[in-house]
Design a protein around this motif. Structure first.
Motif, PDB file in Angstrom:
ATOM      1  N   TYR A 121       0.879  -1.357   0.005  1.00 35.95           N
ATOM      2  CA  TYR A 121       0.073   0.113   0.041  1.00 35.95           C
ATOM      3  C   TYR A 121       0.691   1.301  -0.011  1.00 35.95           C
ATOM      4  CZ  TYR A 121      -3.869   3.062   1.558  1.00 35.95           C
ATOM      5  OH  TYR A 121      -4.774   4.231   1.305  1.00 35.95           O
ATOM      6  N   ALA A 122       1.792   1.417   0.840  1.00 36.06           N
ATOM      7  CA  ALA A 122       2.794   2.600   0.979  1.00 36.06           C
ATOM      8  C   ALA A 122       3.545   2.879  -0.203  1.00 36.06           C
ATOM      9  CB  ALA A 122       3.538   2.494   2.204  1.00 36.06           C
ATOM     10  N   THR A 123       3.963   1.799  -0.864  1.00 34.23           N
ATOM     11  CA  THR A 123       4.916   1.817  -2.121  1.00 34.23           C
ATOM     12  C   THR A 123       3.905   2.203  -3.382  1.00 34.23           C
ATOM     13  OG1 THR A 123       6.010  -0.011  -1.171  1.00 34.23           O
ATOM     14  CG2 THR A 123       6.502   0.511  -3.556  1.00 34.23           C
ATOM     15  N   THR A 124       2.748   1.555  -3.423  1.00 33.08           N
ATOM     16  CA  THR A 124       1.711   2.044  -4.500  1.00 33.08           C
ATOM     17  C   THR A 124       1.561   3.498  -4.194  1.00 33.08           C
ATOM     18  OG1 THR A 124       0.942  -0.023  -4.434  1.00 33.08           O
ATOM     19  CG2 THR A 124      -0.550   1.676  -5.312  1.00 33.08           C
ATOM     20  N   ALA A 125       1.090   4.352  -2.922  1.00 31.67           N
ATOM     21  CA  ALA A 125       0.871   5.547  -2.839  1.00 31.67           C
ATOM     22  C   ALA A 125       2.122   6.462  -3.243  1.00 31.67           C
ATOM     23  CB  ALA A 125       0.509   5.700  -1.329  1.00 31.67           C
ATOM     24  N   ALA A 126       3.415   5.809  -2.909  1.00 32.19           N
ATOM     25  CA  ALA A 126       4.467   6.727  -3.206  1.00 32.19           C
ATOM     26  C   ALA A 126       4.799   6.669  -4.745  1.00 32.19           C
ATOM     27  CB  ALA A 126       5.777   6.027  -2.601  1.00 32.19           C
ATOM     28  N   SER A 127       4.266   5.817  -5.229  1.00 34.53           N
ATOM     29  CA  SER A 127       4.590   5.659  -6.782  1.00 34.53           C
ATOM     30  C   SER A 127       3.622   6.695  -7.484  1.00 34.53           C
ATOM     31  CB  SER A 127       4.159   4.180  -7.379  1.00 34.53           C
ATOM     32  OG  SER A 127       5.258   3.404  -6.951  1.00 34.53           O
ATOM     33  N   VAL A 128       2.302   6.758  -7.054  1.00 34.52           N
ATOM     34  CA  VAL A 128       1.387   7.765  -7.477  1.00 34.52           C
ATOM     35  C   VAL A 128       1.945   9.042  -7.118  1.00 34.52           C
ATOM     36  CG1 VAL A 128      -1.065   8.588  -7.485  1.00 34.52           C
ATOM     37  CG2 VAL A 128      -0.510   6.092  -7.334  1.00 34.52           C
ATOM     38  N   LEU A 129       2.470   9.334  -5.850  1.00 34.16           N
ATOM     39  CA  LEU A 129       2.836  10.769  -5.858  1.00 34.16           C
ATOM     40  C   LEU A 129       4.230  11.063  -6.447  1.00 34.16           C
ATOM     41  CD1 LEU A 129       2.658  10.533  -1.786  1.00 34.16           C
ATOM     42  CD2 LEU A 129       1.421  11.995  -3.255  1.00 34.16           C
ATOM     43  N   VAL A 130       4.891  10.131  -6.877  1.00 37.13           N
ATOM     44  CA  VAL A 130       6.094  10.288  -7.925  1.00 37.13           C
ATOM     45  C   VAL A 130       5.483  10.942  -9.327  1.00 37.13           C
ATOM     46  CG1 VAL A 130       7.840   9.347  -9.384  1.00 37.13           C
ATOM     47  CG2 VAL A 130       7.531   8.746  -6.868  1.00 37.13           C
ATOM     48  N   VAL A 131       4.624  10.256  -9.612  1.00 39.26           N
ATOM     49  CA  VAL A 131       3.714  10.446 -11.035  1.00 39.26           C
ATOM     50  C   VAL A 131       3.445  12.199 -10.926  1.00 39.26           C
ATOM     51  CG1 VAL A 131       2.206  10.077 -12.807  1.00 39.26           C
ATOM     52  CG2 VAL A 131       3.744   8.121 -11.907  1.00 39.26           C
ATOM     53  N   GLN A 132       2.559  12.224  -9.802  1.00 34.41           N
ATOM     54  CA  GLN A 132       2.168  13.462  -9.581  1.00 34.41           C
ATOM     55  C   GLN A 132       3.131  14.586  -9.549  1.00 34.41           C
ATOM     56  OE1 GLN A 132       0.065  13.578  -5.828  1.00 34.41           O
ATOM     57  NE2 GLN A 132      -1.376  12.043  -6.621  1.00 34.41           N
ATOM     58  N   GLY A 133       4.313  14.477  -8.943  1.00 37.94           N
ATOM     59  CA  GLY A 133       5.281  15.311  -8.795  1.00 37.94           C
ATOM     60  C   GLY A 133       5.788  15.758 -10.247  1.00 37.94           C
ATOM     61  N   MET A 134       5.891  14.657 -11.010  1.00 37.34           N
ATOM     62  CA  MET A 134       6.587  14.716 -12.295  1.00 37.34           C
ATOM     63  C   MET A 134       5.542  15.738 -13.194  1.00 37.34           C
ATOM     64  SD  MET A 134       8.763  11.584 -13.182  1.00 37.34           S
ATOM     65  CE  MET A 134      10.018  12.155 -14.123  1.00 37.34           C
ATOM     66  N   LEU A 135       4.382  15.307 -13.152  1.00 38.31           N
ATOM     67  CA  LEU A 135       3.376  15.897 -13.989  1.00 38.31           C
ATOM     68  C   LEU A 135       3.177  17.380 -13.475  1.00 38.31           C
ATOM     69  CD1 LEU A 135       0.401  13.296 -14.015  1.00 38.31           C
ATOM     70  CD2 LEU A 135       1.859  13.968 -15.997  1.00 38.31           C
ATOM     71  N   ALA A 136       3.332  17.601 -12.222  1.00 36.47           N
ATOM     72  CA  ALA A 136       3.218  18.951 -11.665  1.00 36.47           C
ATOM     73  C   ALA A 136       4.356  19.796 -12.251  1.00 36.47           C
ATOM     74  CB  ALA A 136       2.827  18.985 -10.088  1.00 36.47           C
ATOM     75  N   GLY A 137       5.410  19.279 -12.103  1.00 37.53           N
ATOM     76  CA  GLY A 137       6.758  19.880 -12.451  1.00 37.53           C
ATOM     77  C   GLY A 137       6.839  20.194 -14.057  1.00 37.53           C
ATOM     78  N   LEU A 138       6.177  19.396 -14.751  1.00 35.82           N
ATOM     79  CA  LEU A 138       5.975  19.459 -16.475  1.00 35.82           C
ATOM     80  C   LEU A 138       4.751  20.834 -16.560  1.00 35.82           C
ATOM     81  CD1 LEU A 138       6.153  16.152 -17.751  1.00 35.82           C
ATOM     82  CD2 LEU A 138       7.913  17.746 -18.091  1.00 35.82           C
ATOM     83  N   LEU A 139       3.893  20.557 -15.663  1.00 36.55           N
ATOM     84  CA  LEU A 139       2.871  21.628 -15.978  1.00 36.55           C
ATOM     85  C   LEU A 139       3.475  22.959 -15.491  1.00 36.55           C
ATOM     86  CD1 LEU A 139      -0.199  22.397 -16.348  1.00 36.55           C
ATOM     87  CD2 LEU A 139      -0.470  21.831 -14.081  1.00 36.55           C
ATOM     88  N   GLY A 140       4.330  23.032 -14.430  1.00 38.74           N
ATOM     89  CA  GLY A 140       4.740  24.223 -14.235  1.00 38.74           C
ATOM     90  C   GLY A 140       5.706  25.007 -15.140  1.00 38.74           C
ATOM     91  N   GLN A 141       6.451  24.026 -15.578  1.00 47.87           N
ATOM     92  CA  GLN A 141       7.421  24.218 -17.071  1.00 47.87           C
ATOM     93  C   GLN A 141       6.378  25.032 -18.129  1.00 47.87           C
ATOM     94  OE1 GLN A 141      10.081  21.568 -18.636  1.00 47.87           O
ATOM     95  NE2 GLN A 141      10.660  20.682 -16.762  1.00 47.87           N
ATOM     96  N   ALA A 142       5.499  24.317 -18.360  1.00 47.38           N
ATOM     97  CA  ALA A 142       4.602  25.061 -19.483  1.00 47.38           C
ATOM     98  C   ALA A 142       4.064  26.189 -19.229  1.00 47.38           C
ATOM     99  CB  ALA A 142       3.257  23.802 -19.697  1.00 47.38           C
TER     100      ALA A 142
END
Length: 593
Positions: free
Chosen positions: A109-130
């Motif tokens: 469960y914790a690893t699954t949550a962390a994996s989703v958070l990683v994707v969120q962070g990368m998407l947010a970073g790309l959105l910030g760049q855009a």
């Protein structure tokens, strides 16, 4: 990002290359989601090397390379895998409340949550760049993800007052005369009473059982009278179905992993659908730490799933305006409280603005449409069909704001014909999660920790961020859909794969059971658990038990049994603070540079 004038994308990461390295358990799910969003794997990862940190990178024409790093925890904490994360952060304690002692979840469960958070962070970073920012790196850890998943329970444990319902062993599922395990659900005390009257349960037990049953979402246990279990065991399944039908309550037999594997449609965890052209130019430039600064989110959410989605968007910098009924959200007063406000409510809604709107009144619905016309995201988790009835579905709001990202976080996403009520425990029951979270040799039972509400909220945030990034790339509004069903499928995917290939879907007996000490519990790592069970630790203090295991080369950590002690736990030094109301608050799950 590449110019939206010349690049029309179907998925937000189309044209980007993905590179990964590190432990597969910290990489695979995040990489899978990034590929589903359009990224292409540039090279196969090298053979796994001993490592505790995973690295993920996205590169492509028109973007700054963005990198992500995820590890288990602080290297000095002794937290080195899924089971030690669950033990240290309180997940074991919360999941084990129904059974009277800490128990590990037999899913990651914790690893699954962390994996989703990683994707969120990368998407947010790309959105910030855009949008004119310069985010280039994001980091998180599995222990921070785990603390987020227990934040409501942690907040309640640190409140000014005690729980409104007893924290003691007990709870569903129920059993019929033939041994069928089933989950019962109703949010209505009248339906609860009518169900038990139809089964001729003792009136005093029926009355005594409602409060712990009602609060089980908050407390992760339901110590109602045992006679209610005795009552259902006296009746065949057809009689129980009849009682549900006449009362308005709902029942759902516990599904198996094999059954879910056989019917699984392979759908991704969210869907993104672009509609009419529309774009909103940024009025506030984002920063590396706040990549969503300048964006506005309207949230019409209830309970956990949608409010958590909006909460995470707020942590990323968005302005979140919460739509509440006249008189305010009644859950603000749900005990226990900190400075007069529900500690659990604060864990999900801290920092949001609130606007009271009577969605039953046409004048207020018109007002809500006017607010949506100026927003970037409209988010809700209303019952199926309600948005259309109110004139507030995606088509209605796209007419007033073509650039809107319309987000619906549902229970079933219309993927299960005849599905029961779309609540956490019913989805757990229907999909085989109740089987997956317990190892072989234990009766299946949905966890009374709100696993899917929280993971569903995380997937909702991931979907909204993907929708916002897609909007930036193709200059069109987007509808995004996520669900509790998707959360279940993501969580139990490894078990479904084992079941689909004829393997043993459940983990072996004793899996992730902590070991008793004289004054507490210790949890050995998954790799050392079998060897650790050879030692009798019951006469040793937790400190000495850990020392003995470490002497024999068996890593382990102490199990947190009192969440109120977490702010003082040296494994989380300086990471848990208190808000302005005095409620414990966990750290933001990402760090950006």
């Amino acid at each position: 990002m590449a110019s939206p004038v010349t690049t029309q994308t179907v998925r937000p990461l189309d044209g980007l290359d993905l590179d990964t390295s590190g432990p597969p358990e910290l990489i695979c799910l995040a990489a899978q989601h990034l590929r589903l969003l359009g990224a292409r794997t540039r090279s196969e990862p090298a053979s796994p090397q001993p490592a505790t940190t995973a690295q993920i990178a996205l590169t492509g024409e028109g973007i700054l390379p963005i990198e992500a790093e995820v590890n288990w925890a602080d290297p000095e904490s002794g937290i080195t895998d899924e089971v030690t994360v669950q033990a240290a952060t309180g997940i074991m304690a919360v999941h084990g409340r129904r059974d009277g002692g800490p128990r590990g979840l037999a899913v990651d469960y914790a690893t699954t949550a962390a994996s989703v958070l990683v994707v969120q962070g990368m998407l947010a970073g790309l959105l910030g760049q855009a949008r004119g920012g310069t985010t280039a790196r994001v980091s998180t850890s599995v222990d921070r993800a785990a603390l987020l998943t227990v934040s409501q329970y942690l907040a309640a444990a640190g409140a000014d007052e005690g729980e409104a319902a007893e924290l003691a062993p007990g709870g569903p599922p129920f059993t019929d005369a033939a041994g069928t395990l089933f989950e019962l659900e109703t949010l209505d005390p009248a339906a609860w009473a009518a169900f038990w009257r139809a089964l001729e349960a003792p009136p005093e037990a029926m009355r005594a059982g409602w409060r712990p049953f009602q609060f089980r979402y908050a407390t992760a246990c339901a110590p109602f009278p045992q006679v209610l279990h005795t009552t259902t065991r006296a009746h065949p399944w057809q009689r129980i179905l009849q009682a549900a039908a006449v009362s308005g309550a709902e029942v759902c037999p516990l599904g198996s992993l094999a059954g879910r594997a056989a019917e699984h449609d392979g759908a991704p965890p969210w869907s993104l659908t672009s509609h009419r052209p529309g774009h909103r130019a940024p009025t506030v430039l984002p920063t590396a730490e706040r990549p969503l600064a300048g964006l506005t989110v309207l949230e019409a959410g209830r309970r956990i799933q949608a409010p958590l989605t909006a909460q995470l968007l707020g942590l990323l910098g968005a302005e979140v305006i919460r739509i509440e009924p006249p008189g305010g959200d009644p859950l603000r007063g749900m005990p226990p409280a900190c400075s007069g406000i529900s500690a659990r409510w604060l864990a999900l809604n801290r920092g949001k603005q609130a606007v009271e709107v009577d969605i039953k009144a046409e004048t207020d619905r018109r007002r809500l449409r006017e607010m949506a016309a100026e927003a970037d995201v409209f988010l809700h988790n209303w019952a199926p069909g309600k948005a259309a009835q109110l004139g507030l579905d995606a088509d209605h709001l796209a007419a007033v704001n073509p650039a809107l990202v319309y987000a619906y976080t549902s229970g079933w996403a219309d993927r299960i014909p005849g599905a029961p009520m779309g609540t956490d425990f019913m989805v757990q029951a229907r999909t085989g999660v109740g089987e997956a979270v317990h190892p072989a040799g234990e009766a299946p039972a949905p966890s009374l920790m709100t696993l899917l509400d929280v993971l569903g909220g995380l997937l909702g945030t991931e979907a909204v961020l993907a929708g916002l990034l897609l909007r930036e790339r193709n200059r069109q509004g987007v509808r995004v859909d996520s669900s509790l069903l998707a959360a279940a499928d993501v969580l139990i995917a490894p078990a479904l794969r084992r079941a689909a290939t004829g393997g043993t879907a459940r983990r072996p007996a004793g899996f992730r059971h902590p070991l008793r000490t004289a004054d507490g519990w210790v949890a050995p790592t998954d790799a050392s658990a079998e060897a650790a069970r050879a030692y009798d630790l019951s006469g040793l203090s937790t400190h000495n038990a850990l020392a003995q295991l470490h002497t024999h080369g068996l890593p382990a950590t102490a199990v947190t049994t009192d969440l109120a002690a977490l702010p003082h736990d040296p494994r989380f030094a300086d990471s848990i603070s208190r808000d302005a109301h005095g409620a414990p608050t966990v750290p933001d799950p990402w760090s950006f540079t």
